[in-house]
Design a protein around this motif. Structure first.
Motif, PDB file in Angstrom:
ATOM      1  N   ALA A  45     -11.564  24.876  64.675  1.00  0.00           N
ATOM      2  CA  ALA A  45     -11.379  23.634  65.431  1.00  0.00           C
ATOM      3  C   ALA A  45     -10.428  23.810  66.611  1.00  0.00           C
ATOM      4  CB  ALA A  45     -10.848  22.542  64.500  1.00  0.00           C
ATOM      5  N   GLU A  46      -9.512  24.771  66.501  1.00  0.00           N
ATOM      6  CA  GLU A  46      -8.434  24.878  67.485  1.00  0.00           C
ATOM      7  C   GLU A  46      -8.676  25.904  68.587  1.00  0.00           C
ATOM      8  OE1 GLU A  46      -3.705  25.550  67.047  1.00  0.00           O
ATOM      9  OE2 GLU A  46      -4.599  24.082  65.687  1.00  0.00           O
ATOM     10  N   MET A  47      -9.473  26.942  68.302  1.00  0.00           N
ATOM     11  CA  MET A  47      -9.649  28.014  69.283  1.00  0.00           C
ATOM     12  C   MET A  47     -10.309  27.510  70.568  1.00  0.00           C
ATOM     13  SD  MET A  47     -10.730  31.421  67.091  1.00  0.00           S
ATOM     14  CE  MET A  47     -10.551  32.540  68.476  1.00  0.00           C
ATOM     15  N   LYS A  48      -9.796  28.011  71.709  1.00  0.00           N
ATOM     16  CA  LYS A  48     -10.361  27.669  73.005  1.00  0.00           C
ATOM     17  C   LYS A  48     -10.396  28.920  73.877  1.00  0.00           C
ATOM     18  CE  LYS A  48      -9.405  22.710  73.542  1.00  0.00           C
ATOM     19  NZ  LYS A  48     -10.106  22.512  72.310  1.00  0.00           N
ATOM     20  N   LEU A  49     -11.479  29.109  74.611  1.00  0.00           N
ATOM     21  CA  LEU A  49     -11.645  30.280  75.462  1.00  0.00           C
ATOM     22  C   LEU A  49     -12.116  29.832  76.844  1.00  0.00           C
ATOM     23  CD1 LEU A  49     -11.701  33.404  75.630  1.00  0.00           C
ATOM     24  CD2 LEU A  49     -14.017  33.322  74.680  1.00  0.00           C
ATOM     25  N   PRO A  50     -11.342  30.124  77.904  1.00  0.00           N
ATOM     26  CA  PRO A  50     -11.759  29.702  79.252  1.00  0.00           C
ATOM     27  C   PRO A  50     -13.057  30.384  79.678  1.00  0.00           C
ATOM     28  CG  PRO A  50      -9.435  30.326  79.212  1.00  0.00           C
ATOM     29  CD  PRO A  50     -10.025  30.776  77.914  1.00  0.00           C
ATOM     30  N   ILE A  51     -13.961  29.614  80.271  1.00  0.00           N
ATOM     31  CA  ILE A  51     -15.260  30.153  80.667  1.00  0.00           C
ATOM     32  C   ILE A  51     -15.110  31.264  81.708  1.00  0.00           C
ATOM     33  CG2 ILE A  51     -15.767  28.508  82.541  1.00  0.00           C
ATOM     34  CD1 ILE A  51     -18.646  28.357  81.257  1.00  0.00           C
ATOM     35  N   GLY A  52     -14.075  31.177  82.552  1.00  0.00           N
ATOM     36  CA  GLY A  52     -13.832  32.219  83.559  1.00  0.00           C
ATOM     37  C   GLY A  52     -13.521  33.558  82.930  1.00  0.00           C
ATOM     38  N   ASP A  53     -12.870  33.555  81.771  1.00  0.00           N
ATOM     39  CA  ASP A  53     -12.547  34.802  81.070  1.00  0.00           C
ATOM     40  C   ASP A  53     -13.815  35.451  80.509  1.00  0.00           C
ATOM     41  OD1 ASP A  53     -10.014  34.033  81.698  1.00  0.00           O
ATOM     42  OD2 ASP A  53      -9.276  33.853  79.655  1.00  0.00           O
ATOM     43  N   ILE A  54     -14.764  34.614  80.056  1.00  0.00           N
ATOM     44  CA  ILE A  54     -16.037  35.152  79.567  1.00  0.00           C
ATOM     45  C   ILE A  54     -16.827  35.744  80.735  1.00  0.00           C
ATOM     46  CG2 ILE A  54     -18.187  34.649  78.329  1.00  0.00           C
ATOM     47  CD1 ILE A  54     -16.747  32.241  77.067  1.00  0.00           C
ATOM     48  N   ASN A  55     -16.854  35.032  81.864  1.00  0.00           N
ATOM     49  CA  ASN A  55     -17.549  35.549  83.049  1.00  0.00           C
ATOM     50  C   ASN A  55     -16.992  36.909  83.459  1.00  0.00           C
ATOM     51  OD1 ASN A  55     -19.546  33.627  83.713  1.00  0.00           O
ATOM     52  ND2 ASN A  55     -18.031  32.265  84.603  1.00  0.00           N
ATOM     53  N   ALA A  56     -15.667  37.027  83.450  1.00  0.00           N
ATOM     54  CA  ALA A  56     -15.013  38.283  83.854  1.00  0.00           C
ATOM     55  C   ALA A  56     -15.369  39.407  82.885  1.00  0.00           C
ATOM     56  CB  ALA A  56     -13.499  38.092  83.921  1.00  0.00           C
ATOM     57  N   GLU A  57     -15.366  39.108  81.578  1.00  0.00           N
ATOM     58  CA  GLU A  57     -15.702  40.124  80.580  1.00  0.00           C
ATOM     59  C   GLU A  57     -17.165  40.539  80.710  1.00  0.00           C
ATOM     60  OE1 GLU A  57     -17.006  41.950  76.855  1.00  0.00           O
ATOM     61  OE2 GLU A  57     -17.738  40.058  77.692  1.00  0.00           O
ATOM     62  N   ASN A  58     -18.047  39.553  80.930  1.00  0.00           N
ATOM     63  CA  ASN A  58     -19.476  39.851  81.093  1.00  0.00           C
ATOM     64  C   ASN A  58     -19.721  40.696  82.341  1.00  0.00           C
ATOM     65  OD1 ASN A  58     -21.109  36.823  79.774  1.00  0.00           O
ATOM     66  ND2 ASN A  58     -19.801  38.327  78.792  1.00  0.00           N
ATOM     67  N   ALA A  59     -18.966  40.420  83.407  1.00  0.00           N
ATOM     68  CA  ALA A  59     -19.089  41.213  84.641  1.00  0.00           C
ATOM     69  C   ALA A  59     -18.665  42.660  84.389  1.00  0.00           C
ATOM     70  CB  ALA A  59     -18.251  40.592  85.748  1.00  0.00           C
ATOM     71  N   ALA A  60     -17.613  42.841  83.582  1.00  0.00           N
ATOM     72  CA  ALA A  60     -17.150  44.197  83.232  1.00  0.00           C
ATOM     73  C   ALA A  60     -18.230  44.930  82.437  1.00  0.00           C
ATOM     74  CB  ALA A  60     -15.852  44.122  82.428  1.00  0.00           C
TER      75      ALA A  60
END
Length: 331
Positions: free
Chosen positions: A278-293
């Protein structure tokens, strides 16, 4: 005296460490994550797995299955959670597998996930194309023909992802069946062909979503433009959703949120894990950056694990708070 006191303090610390290890709420419990076959979703899944491991759970490697299989498997108790429940895109699959009676879904893991149709900017500017409805015109549709049948070829969605049902529905709703073909299959292979066409200076028409690496390669506003739709039209459980944005623009898909969904009975027996989900949150920009890598060649299992470790290190205080709040919920 001082030595004795110091020795006693050390013993107390050691004992406390042993007690806390023995008291971890997940001790002796195995967790089975499920995820889709999209390798770019591994990052989100493993981040949840790492936090569960801190709570003492034994977490298996994620099993890669189609989304609908993931939901039915979790509902049946043969898998524990999925970290990429798209809402409302997956609403029909979620509901078909048992909905809120079978699943625990609290909190929002990721916000701001967009989807839609895009074409190359050069063609958009030259022919003043801003809306997918314009492709009812056979002359405009023919610009995006890749196989000589005179129809526009839309790089679409892999069957079973949920987006394919929306695209098929909208092609009918916007009366594009005579001029547009929805190509379905392996998205990675199809989008690779699309990018090759773009590099050759040819017109392209495709569906994509964020977070994903495609918009890092084909940059909206610079290389490509999003197409609007004439009106809101979605299938099934999404049928009453208005996809218009506050500024009046309508790209055909609502902005989605992503959630961690777990087997409800399991979550009720594991309040620490439930609190974590319920508490975890992940910024979408961080996922985009990881996917780009990943797209840049850093996509091995070791690379992805390194990305997860790096994210945790950069957000250690936040990660530790999730774990400590989860521990408190178990007491």
């Amino acid at each position: 005296m001082r030595k004795t006191a110091l020795f006693a303090a050390v013993l107390t610390t050691v004992a406390a460490t042993h007690v806390s290890a023995a008291d971890l709420p997940g001790k002796g419990i195995t967790v089975k994550p499920a995820q889709s076959t999209i390798s770019e979703e591994t990052f989100q899944t493993l981040l949840v797995s790492r936090a569960l491991e801190k709570l003492g759970y034994t977490v298996e490697k994620p099993s890669e299955v189609d989304y609908n299989v993931a939901y039915t498997t979790i509902a049946g108790g043969d898998a524990t959670f999925i970290a990429t429940n798209w809402q409302p895109l997956h609403d029909d699959m979620y509901k078909a597998a048992g909905g809120d009676n079978k699943f625990y879904r609290q909190g929002t893991y990721v916000s701001g996930a967009a989807q839609g149709y895009l074409i190359d900017k050069k063609t958009a500017d030259q022919y003043h194309i801003t809306n997918i409805e314009q492709l009812k015109d056979p002359k405009l549709a023919k610009l995006f023909d890749t196989n000589g049948d005179g129809k526009a070829d839309l790089t679409g969605c892999t069957p079973g992802w949920g987006c394919e049902a929306v695209i098929n529905h909208q092609i009918e709703a916007y009366k594009l069946s005579d001029t547009v073909v929805h190509n379905q299959g392996n998205y990675s292979a199809m989008i690779a062909d699309t990018i090759t066409r773009f590099k050759q200076g040819k017109p392209i028409l495709y569906y994509t979503w964020t977070p994903y690496w495609v918009s890092d390669v084909l940059k909206p506003g610079k290389d490509v433009v999003w197409l609007q739709v004439p009106f809101s039209s979605l299938p099934g459980a999404q049928s009453k959703v208005d996809t218009r944005l506050a500024n009046g623009a309508n790209y055909g898909f609502p902005v989605n949120t992503m959630h961690i969904v777990a087997n409800k009975a399991w979550a009720e027996k594991n309040p620490a894990a439930a609190k974590l989900f319920a508490e975890m949150k992940l910024p979408i920009g961080d996922i985009n950056a990881e996917n780009a890598a990943m797209h840049a060649g850093h996509a091995s299992e070791a690379d992805i694990n390194g990305h997860v470790d790096g994210w945790i290190k950069a957000h250690q205080a936040e990660f530790d708070k999730w774990v400590s709040d989860a521990m408190a919920a178990a007491k």
